[in-house]
Scaffold this motif. Sequence first.
Motif, mmCIF file in Angstrom:
data_model
loop_
_atom_site.group_PDB
_atom_site.id
_atom_site.type_symbol
_atom_site.label_atom_id
_atom_site.label_comp_id
_atom_site.label_asym_id
_atom_site.label_seq_id
_atom_site.Cartn_x
_atom_site.Cartn_y
_atom_site.Cartn_z
ATOM 1 N N TRP A 71 -3.235 -1.752 9.054
ATOM 2 C CA TRP A 71 -2.725 -2.057 7.419
ATOM 3 C C TRP A 71 -3.759 -1.826 6.361
ATOM 4 N N ASN B 263 -3.431 -0.794 2.198
ATOM 5 C CA ASN B 263 -3.672 -1.860 1.094
ATOM 6 C C ASN B 263 -4.519 -1.127 0.193
ATOM 7 N N LEU C 286 -0.271 -8.083 -5.402
ATOM 8 C CA LEU C 286 0.875 -7.508 -4.606
ATOM 9 C C LEU C 286 0.590 -7.094 -3.132
ATOM 10 N N THR C 287 -0.690 -6.728 -2.660
ATOM 11 C CA THR C 287 -1.141 -6.579 -1.210
ATOM 12 C C THR C 287 -1.049 -7.983 -0.591
ATOM 13 N N PHE D 270 2.652 -8.744 0.354
ATOM 14 C CA PHE D 270 2.999 -7.885 1.345
ATOM 15 C C PHE D 270 2.481 -8.277 2.671
ATOM 16 N N SER D 271 1.086 -8.795 2.665
ATOM 17 C CA SER D 271 0.462 -9.187 3.905
ATOM 18 C C SER D 271 0.834 -10.511 4.278
ATOM 19 N N ILE E 226 3.911 -11.492 4.003
ATOM 20 C CA ILE E 226 5.436 -11.365 4.351
ATOM 21 C C ILE E 226 5.317 -10.358 5.780
ATOM 22 N N GLY E 227 4.361 -9.719 6.024
ATOM 23 C CA GLY E 227 4.093 -8.857 7.208
ATOM 24 C C GLY E 227 3.643 -9.976 8.292
ATOM 25 N N SER F 277 5.458 -16.353 -0.128
ATOM 26 C CA SER F 277 5.145 -15.301 -1.027
ATOM 27 C C SER F 277 5.389 -15.379 -2.569
#
Length: 314
Positions: A190, A194, A238-239, A242-243, A245-246, A301
Amino acid sequence: MTDIATRATRVGTATGGRRRHGVGPRAGTIAAFLTPFFLPFVLFYLVPVGYAIWQSFLVVRRTGGQYGTSYTTFGGFEQYVQVFQNAEFRASVGRIALFGIVQVPVMLFVALILALLLDSPLLRLKSFFRIAAFMPYAVPGVIAAIMWSYLYSPQLSPVVDLLKGVGFQPDFLGPGAVLWSAANVSTWLWTGYNMLIMFSALQSIPQELYEAAKLDGASNWTIAWQIKVPIIAPSIILTTVFSIIGTLQLYAEPAVLRQISSNISSTYTPNMLAYAVASGNNYQQAAAVSVVIAVITFVLSFGFMRLTSKKAGL
């Protein structure tokens, strides 16, 4: 006066009629464009989510002892109480929290450094390095985990043999290292993704800002950390979201490594726990675990995004 009022009424009626006639096709066009999105969204997202939430409030009762019949009934928050009382669930959340606290900052820092290097005027062969950094993201997560499991295997790995040849005794699949082995796979997968988001944000910065900073005597280092990084703060936020959540959805990497390591159980992460519970035909309990994971993901998040946005003045 009556004639004027009559003509005005007729004109207004005609105009209104034309407007209504014009709104109809426009509304139909909008509906035609939105329906292909909303229909799958409702069928494959809202309906399954709603069904999972409903299932999480159900319990299976049994009558007549061991050989009696079972039936499903509404149980309120009974499934959620069992989830939080489950020691395996608490342990899996603890592992994933440790994973995220270490892996996410490391991954995003590496992605930021790569993005700044690609945006630097000093770097040559930018297209090659951009493709090379992004290429791991093109590899499916399961395939990447299989590749890395080969490199981690004590019997097969050339890396392990090389390290043993120079006096090290690595155990990438040991109880103290297997979590970080999975974190390494996620970071490898990932970081490029990113990096590309941050690099795209850097590309939108006007060059005039850099030229003005250089006229004021700013170095490339100063420009990078005092101009570029603050400007792309929304992309970094934002990244990070996303991280987060991942991280809470982590499944593929530990599930693949579990095939070669006895230190990863079937309940190693919350997602693996939900799958293991569902495999035991306890779908209501699995639904409750999934809902809890979703709520934790949303709270972390959204809370992080609100907190960082306020501090950054966004």
